[in-house]
Design an enzyme around this catalytic site. Sequence first.
Site, PDB file in Angstrom:
ATOM      1  N   ASN A 170       0.844  -1.205   0.000  1.00  0.00           N
ATOM      2  CA  ASN A 170       0.000   0.000   0.000  1.00  0.00           C
ATOM      3  C   ASN A 170       0.877   1.252   0.000  1.00  0.00           C
ATOM      4  OD1 ASN A 170       0.584   0.751   2.825  1.00  0.00           O
ATOM      5  ND2 ASN A 170      -0.452  -1.192   3.236  1.00  0.00           N
ATOM      6  N   LYS A 210     -13.325   0.131  15.417  1.00  0.00           N
ATOM      7  CA  LYS A 210     -11.964  -0.437  15.544  1.00  0.00           C
ATOM      8  C   LYS A 210     -11.509  -0.427  17.002  1.00  0.00           C
ATOM      9  CE  LYS A 210     -10.642   0.348  10.808  1.00  0.00           C
ATOM     10  NZ  LYS A 210     -10.059   1.186   9.795  1.00  0.00           N
TER      11      LYS A 210
END
Length: 390
Positions: free
Chosen positions: A207, A334
Amino acid sequence: MIDGKNILLGVTGGIASYKVVDLCSRLVKEGANLKIIMTKAATKFVSPLTFETMGRCKVYTDIFEGHHDHVYHVDLAKWADLFLIAPLSANTLAKITYGIADNFLTACLLAYDKDLIVAPAMNSNMYTNVATQKNLLTLVNRGVKIIEPSEGLLACNVIGPGRMEEPENIVKYIEDYFTEKDLLNKKVIVTAGPTIEPIDYVRYITNHSSGKMGYHIANEAKKRGAEVILISGPVEPFKISGIKKVDIKTNLDLQKEIDKEFTDSDALIMAAAPTDYKVKDVADKKIKKSGQNLSLDLIENIDILKYISSKKDKQIVIGFAAETENLIKNAQKKLNEKKVDYIIANNLKMEGAGFNVDTNIASLVSKDGVEHLEKMTKKELANKILDLIK
Ligand code: CTP
């Protein structure tokens, strides 16, 4: 931090004073308020106007110049948070040692009662001369901080010790001096950069993570006195010093290295961007073109934060949330699912946030609520994050 600090810069006669112009400019950029005193000899090398322009301040050279209502050398001594002399010549060093006050700089220094940092620069023989060395030792015993000169080719065409430390490093030294060591005796693990997952012998998935956030956190934690373990994926080189750095490639490498360090650590700051998927069957040779579409069978990688939080004892665990939509809702999810203490949430689509830029716009999400921070440099954000663990 240097920002807002009053630094009194003394410049003495030496060719290294030309480098101090750069030092001045760097200190101003860091937000220091400067005032400069030059000895007569210093003005032979660089004009006071140059220092006035670069330091954006008045330059004092003559102790007898002044007004009836000011005693400038005493006023400046009071004003300063720090007195820095760069370059420090052998002559001024000798004067300081004996308390001589025959010019603006030495008189001001005698009236000054806070910390003094000096960066000596001179010819090698002058530097190693027993008189100079004894004088330096006297200053050390008085608590003066000496930025040792390095070895190199000197202006007098001699190779040896006596070259003034580079301005960049002097600024680092001063920054370190002003940084409160509030993370002493804390072991902090910081992860940074992307991970990569192989597809075949030559290709991989990764990424855009630049690692900048993690490297800033590691550097700032070190400055604040922490023992820092930096676990880094493949990124462009960053300058670090005094930090144990471990290079990793895959998620599994990252998980293993965190595992090794976690038990006796005080905090984990997970700024890395692990790849969420890996290829199920990695080819051990290069996959050849076949003229057909190619599908990769991807399986989910282990969530390292979730895994490590289950082993949490006294540690503070901080994760990030890189989002492109529903920032706070996703960050809170999260926080709960990964069972971490804080999530640093940032919207990658906002200008000035996300990968490969020097700034970030973050929100600190915890069980106690959400704090929205304004746009700031990654270095500033690093310190906000470190405030959470001090
Ligand atoms: N993280 C992790 N292990 C993974 C993926 C992410 O520990 N396999 C960590 C990251 O380092 C970060 C936090 O989890 O601190 C959130 O990462 P992010 O990429 O925002 O979210 P993901 O958990 O990967 O979820 P999604 O991609 O669906 O947003």
